[in-house]
Each structure stands twice: as C-alpha cells, then as structure tokens.
Design an enzyme around this catalytic site. Structure first.
Site, PDB file in Angstrom:
ATOM      1  N   ASN A  40     -14.808 -10.430  -4.773  1.00 12.03           N
ATOM      2  CA  ASN A  40     -14.524  -9.034  -4.440  1.00 12.03           C
ATOM      3  C   ASN A  40     -13.235  -8.564  -5.109  1.00 12.03           C
ATOM      4  OD1 ASN A  40     -13.643 -10.706  -2.068  1.00 12.03           O
ATOM      5  ND2 ASN A  40     -12.993  -8.770  -1.196  1.00 12.03           N
ATOM      6  N   ASP A  41     -12.209  -8.138  -4.398  1.00 10.08           N
ATOM      7  CA  ASP A  41     -11.090  -7.382  -4.992  1.00 10.08           C
ATOM      8  C   ASP A  41     -10.458  -8.050  -6.214  1.00 10.08           C
ATOM      9  OD1 ASP A  41     -11.582  -6.235  -2.543  1.00 10.08           O
ATOM     10  OD2 ASP A  41      -9.524  -6.345  -1.824  1.00 10.08           O
ATOM     11  N   GLN A  57     -10.476 -12.101  -5.540  1.00 11.86           N
ATOM     12  CA  GLN A  57     -10.883 -12.656  -4.259  1.00 11.86           C
ATOM     13  C   GLN A  57     -12.194 -13.409  -4.439  1.00 11.86           C
ATOM     14  OE1 GLN A  57      -9.231 -11.784  -0.684  1.00 11.86           O
ATOM     15  NE2 GLN A  57      -7.980 -12.458  -2.417  1.00 11.86           N
ATOM     16  N   TYR A 100      -5.566 -13.541   0.922  1.00 13.14           N
ATOM     17  CA  TYR A 100      -6.095 -12.196   0.711  1.00 13.14           C
ATOM     18  C   TYR A 100      -5.395 -11.510  -0.472  1.00 13.14           C
ATOM     19  CZ  TYR A 100      -9.149 -11.931   4.855  1.00 13.14           C
ATOM     20  OH  TYR A 100     -10.163 -12.097   5.769  1.00 13.14           O
ATOM     21  N   SER A 101      -5.776 -10.282  -0.715  1.00 12.07           N
ATOM     22  CA  SER A 101      -5.413  -9.596  -1.962  1.00 12.07           C
ATOM     23  C   SER A 101      -3.912  -9.400  -2.146  1.00 12.07           C
ATOM     24  CB  SER A 101      -6.101  -8.240  -2.031  1.00 12.07           C
ATOM     25  OG  SER A 101      -7.480  -8.396  -2.203  1.00 12.07           O
ATOM     26  N   ARG A 159      -1.769  -5.525   4.808  1.00  9.60           N
ATOM     27  CA  ARG A 159      -2.121  -6.444   3.730  1.00  9.60           C
ATOM     28  C   ARG A 159      -2.059  -5.782   2.341  1.00  9.60           C
ATOM     29  NH1 ARG A 159      -6.704  -5.990   7.082  1.00  9.60           N
ATOM     30  NH2 ARG A 159      -8.333  -4.586   6.303  1.00  9.60           N
ATOM     31  N   ASP A 160      -2.340  -6.601   1.329  1.00  5.51           N
ATOM     32  CA  ASP A 160      -2.542  -6.182  -0.071  1.00  5.51           C
ATOM     33  C   ASP A 160      -1.253  -5.709  -0.756  1.00  5.51           C
ATOM     34  OD1 ASP A 160      -5.177  -6.574   0.772  1.00  5.51           O
ATOM     35  OD2 ASP A 160      -5.549  -4.434   1.037  1.00  5.51           O
ATOM     36  N   GLU A 218      -6.490   0.393   2.483  1.00  2.00           N
ATOM     37  CA  GLU A 218      -6.389  -0.891   1.794  1.00  2.00           C
ATOM     38  C   GLU A 218      -5.926  -0.705   0.345  1.00  2.00           C
ATOM     39  OE1 GLU A 218      -9.218  -4.144   3.732  1.00  2.00           O
ATOM     40  OE2 GLU A 218     -10.313  -2.824   2.371  1.00  2.00           O
TER      41      GLU A 218
END
Length: 479
Positions: A40-41, A57, A100-101, A159-160, A218
């Site tokens: 994904n990302d 990801q 995570y991202s 996040r991110d 996000e």
C-alpha cells in the site's frame, strides 16, 4: 521474533510464491508491485546520492492489511526499479504490530527514516510512536526507537511523519485525530532531528474555514511549489457530494501560505488530486533536477478490495507511475515523468483521424501495455467515448462539460463510474498496463487512475462519437 528472523520468513514467502506471482497475467509490466502479498502506501521517497529510493508498506504474508514491513525499491532513472532487501520489519516493542508509513531525509550524508510504530494491546487498544532509523548506505538501517510520543489532546490515530528542512530547522507534519474525532494535521520542529517541539494543529476538520471534514487525516505532505505551499493529505470520512468524494477515502490538496515564524497555514479549498478509483496516500520528494515528484498507492482499502483477481495468485496492489507536479492557476497539475519515454517501442502514428456514429478500431492500436497520445482533439458532437480492452471506458459529454471513467466492479461485474467537470478536451495521454489505466487530461489538469481486469483475449481500443470527432494519435508499446 527479531528483525532478522522476520526478514528470513518474509524472503521465504517471496521465494515460495515467486512462480505463481510472476505468471499472473495481470502482473504489471512497468509499475512497482510487491513480490508477494499486499502493497500500500509509498514511504520514504527520496533521491539519495543520485539514486531514487522508494519504500512501501508491505505485508509479505497475506493479501490483507496486517503487520506492515517497509519494502524497498531503488532506481537510477525512475523507470527501471530493482527490489532491495527489506528496510524495516516490525520486531521491536514500539512497532510490534507494524512499521507504518513515513518519510526519508538526508542528513550529514546519512539517510534517515521516520515512521510510525504501531502497537496494539490484547484488547485492541492502540499505541503509536514516531520512530527513527539511520543508514550510512541507504540499504541497511539501524533503528533508534521513538523520537515522539503521543501528545495530549489526540487519539492514537497519530501517524505518517513527513519531514523536511527549511533554514536550518527541521519540520514534521503528521496525520492525526483529536479527542473529538476530527481529522487534523499537526506540526513539529527540531534543530537536531531527535528532539522535537510540538506546535499543535495547523489545519484540519473545523479549522481554517473548513466545516466538518473527516474523522482522520492521513499521510500529510507540505511543500513549496511555484511560490505557494501545497499540502497533500488523505482525509477519511468525507461524504459524497455531487461528483466528489465517491471513493471510500480521498486524496487531495490545499494550496496556501505557510508562515514559518508563526507556524500557521492559511489555505483555500480542498481539491481531489485524482478523479479515478485507485489513488491514495500520495508522497512527494524533490530531486536533483529540482522537480517535485510524486508516487501514490494505486489502490484503496474498501469492501471490494478482497475481490481483486490477483489475490488468487498471492499478491495485490501497485504504485502509480511517477509524476512531476507544477502549479498552474492555483491548481496542482500532474504529468508523467519524462524518463518514461525510455519505455517506448514501435511507434505508430495517425493524422486527422475521423470518428462518428460507427465504432472505430484503428489498425495497430491494440495491446496490453501501451501509451496513447491523442492531441489536436476537436469535435462537433454532444459526446464521445473510448473503450479500453472491453473493461474500462473514458466518456466525455461536451453537452454537460463532464468526463467519466467507467469500469467493471470487482465484486459483481456491474459498471461503476467516476466523474469530473472539464470545459473542453484538447489532449489525452493514456498509459495502459495489463491491469491498470492512467489518463492525463489536457497535460495533467485532471488525471483518472484505476485498476481494471480485462479478459486476456481482448486487446482492443475503440472509439465512438455521436457526431464528428477528430484527432491525431501516436501509440507506443511499453515495457
């Protein structure tokens, strides 16, 4: 399980599924994909020591959203990408349920990754940490652990991290959700990349003239583009509004002014960055040529994700093509990077093609992986349509000044559509891969991106118009 054990296990999964994955007829020819499992990302997009790096990801163990690793690709030219050893595996207490991202910077000759460590307790309660990892070569990374803990006033949906430098100060934006379940973008700054000062939210739902605008924002990315500060962000929880916001989650941008002294951001309206079905979590970098480049996840997390046919062969999702951004009249414009011309083979050209009420199939305009450039478009018609391999079509209504992309729904095969206003079409630039389509309209004023899954024996492209449609065309095989 320690990091090395997780990496070994992931590599075994790649090897075990290699033949099945690579023999999938829907495997793309010129897009970045996972070697197995779910992608994904895009993460950590950077040009470091002359080489482009794109992390992503990755769940190597299933085609669902589980504990994420950071997969890693490298390229000298944005076209030919080589898969690298896994950069991050979720092995430590502060990331045990997923790395995570996040983003990448260069500092003192080293590549520094910032990412979100995701932790879930036995009862599902979530913890979140913003973590750092350091590399001397861009290939092997030493984890330094958390540099930011969750501040007061926010849920663990925090996040991110996206990090950049301005006037010898480092800045970070993060996607967040406050205690009222409103999506926000928050800001930090640092003089040394390890000690971070919290400045609070700079924009979000119920801020800067916005009303309610989603429960979580996000993957923020704030950067200067042609004299303005553009914020890319992916809000979750927007309701459909006319032709807008019909994907489960959106990805778009604000154009505005960021005051570095007061740490405040003023901006205009939110605009979707892509009008198709499969575009989320875009991330940018600036390269040595001074270009602002973008990758996005060519996918979305929704109820139909599980019905994509590549799952039967052990993988799902891909990245968009790399795009270069510019600002024209307050609008972010996307165009495919020049380097993609290296993929072109066997040019076919047609001048002054005429289309009317009969379906037109041009000799040699067929295939599974190709680039089509239509320019000099003129029409005396209420509408025209281009159909791609019998499974997707681009429709333009001159009467309504509206473009549409149609495809077959993954679950039930029924036709679904995405729409966008456009006053006049002069140029269409289409990249067709075995199971994806990206349509750049009028030099990237609007873009439609989608996955679609045509039957293997249909390689046709057809045209039909209610009245007279005229254009010039070039076509190349790609890959």
């Amino acid at each position: 399980m320690n990091q090395q054990e997780l990496i070994v296990k992931a590599n075994q999964e790649v090897a075990r599924n290699k033949e099945k994955v690579e023999n999938d007829p829907y495997r793309l020819r010129f897009h970045i994909m996972p070697p197995v499992g779910l992608l994904n990302d895009p993460n950590g997009f950077i040009q470091y020591k002359g080489i482009y790096h794109l992390f992503y990801q990755w769940n190597p163990f299933e085609t669902a959203h589980g504990s994420k690793f950071w997969g890693h690709y490298m390229s000298k030219d944005l076209v030919n990408w080589e898969h690298q050893p896994i950069a991050l595996a979720p092995s430590e207490w502060f990331e045990k349920n997923g790395c995570y991202s996040g983003s990448a910077i260069e500092h003192d000759g080293k590549m520094i990754l910032f990412y979100t460590g995701n932790v879930k307790g036995e009862k599902g309660e979530r913890e979140t940490y913003q973590c750092m990892a350091v590399s001397n070569d861009g290939l092997t990374f030493e984890k330094k652990g958390p540099v930011i803990h969750l501040p007061d006033g926010y849920t663990a949906h925090f996040r991110d991290p996206k990090v950049w430098e301005k006037d010898d100060t480092w800045f970070m934006v993060l996607g967040a959700q406050d205690l009222h379940e409103q999506g926000k973008v928050v800001l930090y700054s640092s003089q040394n990349i390890t000690d971070w000062e919290f400045h609070g939210a700079i924009t979000g739902s119920e801020m800067n003239g916005l009303g309610p605008f989603g429960y979580m924002w996000e993957c923020p990315d704030l950067f200067e583009l042609d004299g303005k500060e553009v914020l890319l962000v992916s809000p979750q929880g927007l309701e459909p509004e006319g032709d807008l916001y019909h994907n489960l989650f959106q990805a778009g941008y604000f154009v505005g002014e960021f005051d570095y002294e007061t740490q405040t951001y003023s901006h205009g309206d939110f605009t979707e960055l892509d009008r198709g079905f499969d575009f989320y979590a875009p991330q940018t970098t600036i390269d040595e040529k001074g270009r602002r480049l973008l990758f996005a996840w060519m996918g979305i997390t929704d109820d139909n994700e599980q019905y994509q046919p590549t799952i039967d062969n052990g993988w799902i999702h891909a990245m968009t093509l790399p795009r270069v951004l510019s600002l024209k009249g307050g609008k972010v414009v996307q165009q495919p990077v020049e380097e993609l011309k290296k993929l072109r083979k066997n040019e076919i050209s047609y001048e002054n093609v005429q289309v009317n009420t009969e379906i037109l199939n041009l000799d040699n305009i067929q295939g599974t992986s190709m680039e089509i450039l239509m320019d000099g478009i003129s029409y005396q018609t209420d509408s025209f349509e281009i159909t791609f391999r019998g499974a997707a079509s681009f429709f333009y209504s001159a009467k309504e000044n509206k473009m549409s992309l149609h495809r077959k729904n993954f679950k039930d095969g029924l036709i679904e559509s995405r729409h966008c206003q456009m006053h006049g079409i002069k140029k269409l630039h289409v990249f067709l891969d075995t199971s994806s389509i990206e349509i750049f309209v009028n030099d990237g004023e609007e873009v439609f991106t989608a996955r679609f899954f045509p039957s293997s024996n249909n390689e046709s492209v057809s045209f039909i118009s209610e009245g007279n449609l005229q254009f010039n065309m070039k076509k190349w095989n790609l890959g």
